[in-house]
Design a protein around this motif. Structure first.
Motif, PDB file in Angstrom:
ATOM      1  N   VAL A  24       0.882  -1.161   0.000  1.00  0.00           N
ATOM      2  CA  VAL A  24       0.000   0.000   0.000  1.00  0.00           C
ATOM      3  C   VAL A  24       0.921   1.212   0.000  1.00  0.00           C
ATOM      4  O   VAL A  24       1.592   1.480   0.994  1.00  0.00           O
ATOM      5  N   ALA A  25       0.985   1.921  -1.133  1.00  0.00           N
ATOM      6  CA  ALA A  25       1.925   3.035  -1.268  1.00  0.00           C
ATOM      7  C   ALA A  25       1.207   4.287  -1.753  1.00  0.00           C
ATOM      8  O   ALA A  25       0.447   4.233  -2.727  1.00  0.00           O
ATOM      9  N   PRO A  26       1.424   5.414  -1.075  1.00  0.00           N
ATOM     10  CA  PRO A  26       0.802   6.662  -1.532  1.00  0.00           C
ATOM     11  C   PRO A  26       1.433   7.139  -2.843  1.00  0.00           C
ATOM     12  O   PRO A  26       2.633   6.972  -3.060  1.00  0.00           O
ATOM     13  N   LEU A  27       0.609   7.690  -3.713  1.00  0.00           N
ATOM     14  CA  LEU A  27       1.102   8.304  -4.943  1.00  0.00           C
ATOM     15  C   LEU A  27       1.431   9.757  -4.653  1.00  0.00           C
ATOM     16  O   LEU A  27       0.841  10.369  -3.759  1.00  0.00           O
ATOM     17  N   GLY A  28       2.315  10.313  -5.421  1.00  0.00           N
ATOM     18  CA  GLY A  28       2.640  11.724  -5.275  1.00  0.00           C
ATOM     19  C   GLY A  28       1.501  12.603  -5.775  1.00  0.00           C
ATOM     20  O   GLY A  28       0.457  12.095  -6.206  1.00  0.00           O
ATOM     21  N   PRO A  29       1.673  13.907  -5.722  1.00  0.00           N
ATOM     22  CA  PRO A  29       0.624  14.819  -6.190  1.00  0.00           C
ATOM     23  C   PRO A  29       0.248  14.530  -7.641  1.00  0.00           C
ATOM     24  O   PRO A  29       1.097  14.180  -8.467  1.00  0.00           O
ATOM     25  N   GLN A  30      -1.024  14.662  -7.920  1.00  0.00           N
ATOM     26  CA  GLN A  30      -1.542  14.399  -9.255  1.00  0.00           C
ATOM     27  C   GLN A  30      -2.618  15.438  -9.542  1.00  0.00           C
ATOM     28  O   GLN A  30      -3.378  15.821  -8.654  1.00  0.00           O
ATOM     29  N   GLY A  31      -2.670  15.896 -10.781  1.00  0.00           N
ATOM     30  CA  GLY A  31      -3.713  16.830 -11.177  1.00  0.00           C
ATOM     31  C   GLY A  31      -5.027  16.097 -11.358  1.00  0.00           C
ATOM     32  O   GLY A  31      -5.069  15.034 -11.975  1.00  0.00           O
ATOM     33  N   ARG A  32      -6.088  16.648 -10.800  1.00  0.00           N
ATOM     34  CA  ARG A  32      -7.421  16.053 -10.913  1.00  0.00           C
ATOM     35  C   ARG A  32      -8.429  17.144 -11.257  1.00  0.00           C
ATOM     36  O   ARG A  32      -8.553  18.132 -10.538  1.00  0.00           O
ATOM     37  N   LEU A  33      -9.156  16.910 -12.325  1.00  0.00           N
ATOM     38  CA  LEU A  33     -10.190  17.844 -12.754  1.00  0.00           C
ATOM     39  C   LEU A  33     -11.518  17.105 -12.793  1.00  0.00           C
ATOM     40  O   LEU A  33     -11.617  16.038 -13.401  1.00  0.00           O
ATOM     41  N   SER A  34     -12.511  17.651 -12.141  1.00  0.00           N
ATOM     42  CA  SER A  34     -13.845  17.073 -12.170  1.00  0.00           C
ATOM     43  C   SER A  34     -14.608  17.723 -13.322  1.00  0.00           C
ATOM     44  O   SER A  34     -14.797  18.940 -13.345  1.00  0.00           O
ATOM     45  N   LEU A  35     -15.011  16.880 -14.273  1.00  0.00           N
ATOM     46  CA  LEU A  35     -15.746  17.377 -15.440  1.00  0.00           C
ATOM     47  C   LEU A  35     -17.154  16.800 -15.426  1.00  0.00           C
ATOM     48  O   LEU A  35     -17.328  15.588 -15.306  1.00  0.00           O
ATOM     49  N   ARG A  36     -18.141  17.682 -15.511  1.00  0.00           N
ATOM     50  CA  ARG A  36     -19.540  17.277 -15.657  1.00  0.00           C
ATOM     51  C   ARG A  36     -20.027  17.871 -16.974  1.00  0.00           C
ATOM     52  O   ARG A  36     -19.947  19.088 -17.188  1.00  0.00           O
ATOM     53  N   ILE A  37     -20.522  16.991 -17.840  1.00  0.00           N
ATOM     54  CA  ILE A  37     -21.039  17.425 -19.139  1.00  0.00           C
ATOM     55  C   ILE A  37     -21.962  16.336 -19.672  1.00  0.00           C
ATOM     56  O   ILE A  37     -21.712  15.146 -19.454  1.00  0.00           O
ATOM     57  N   LYS A  38     -23.017  16.719 -20.328  1.00  0.00           N
ATOM     58  CA  LYS A  38     -23.924  15.734 -20.936  1.00  0.00           C
ATOM     59  C   LYS A  38     -23.220  15.124 -22.147  1.00  0.00           C
ATOM     60  O   LYS A  38     -22.705  15.858 -22.994  1.00  0.00           O
ATOM     61  N   PRO A  39     -23.190  13.799 -22.240  1.00  0.00           N
ATOM     62  CA  PRO A  39     -22.520  13.152 -23.382  1.00  0.00           C
ATOM     63  C   PRO A  39     -23.048  13.632 -24.737  1.00  0.00           C
ATOM     64  O   PRO A  39     -22.277  13.752 -25.685  1.00  0.00           O
TER      65      PRO A  39
END
Length: 190
Positions: A24-39
């Motif tokens: 069980v190893a933590p990952l370093g910082p990562q960019g995360r963007l939450s996108l909500r859009i109708k397909p």
């Protein structure tokens, strides 16, 4: 934009291994963007700024390699979590916003909110299933699957990277609990 990069202020979490060979190893910082859009608003253009949004619900799609990898996790009918390098978030946000300028959508940088762990080893699925109610058998949750679920009392985003390798992402405030839960479950694997 914050002067202090909150994503670099992760809890002090160290990799842990069990006697059963699960890490069980933590990952370093990562960019995360939450996108909500109708397909339907995407039309036939399901590749936006290098993110492949074409996958079905509960899937993971990656494009590029190394430091330039862009990953789209489709978590719901109109919900994606977009992953990119931590230092690329602002540029990706601007490019996505420009590409979707005439389309109703929501795009939010949530990089500071989450912490991810890699759970790897032959019994990784059993370790996660100690607190996760979904079936993690390879046939039910194949490589490339991604979903929002629970681990113990914490909401997580779970992704299967390989037969014996997963990422578990939780809110930063739950990270010590999630890591502790996974480490304890790994200690009890035979």
């Amino acid at each position: 934009m914050l002067d202090v990069n909150l994503a670099s202020r992760a809890p002090a979490l160290a990799p842990r291994s069990s006697d059963a060979g699960v890490t069980v190893a933590p990952l370093g910082p990562q960019g995360r963007l939450s996108l909500r859009i109708k397909p339907a608003a995407l039309g036939d253009d399901t590749a936006i700024d290098g993110f492949d949004l074409s996958g079905p619900i509960n899937s993971r799609r990656s494009a590029g390699d190394g430091a330039a990898t862009r990953t789209a996790l489709r978590l719901g009918p109109d919900e994606w979590m977009l992953l990119c390098p931590a230092d690329d978030v602002e540029e990706r946000s601007e490019a996505l916003a420009a590409a979707l300028n005439d389309t109703a959508h929501s795009l939010v940088d949530v990089s500071h909110r989450d912490v991810s762990f890699v759970v790897a080893g032959a019994e990784a699925d059993s370790v996660i299933n100690a607190g996760c109610p979904i079936d993690l058998a390879l046939a039910a949750f194949p490589v490339g699957a991604a979903t929002r679920t629970l681990l113990g009392k914490a909401e997580i985003v779970l992704t299967r990277l390989a037969e014996d390798r997963f990422t578990v992402t939780s809110w930063r405030s739950f990270a010590p609990y999630v890591q502790g839960f996974l480490v304890e479950a790994a200690r009890h694997q035979l």
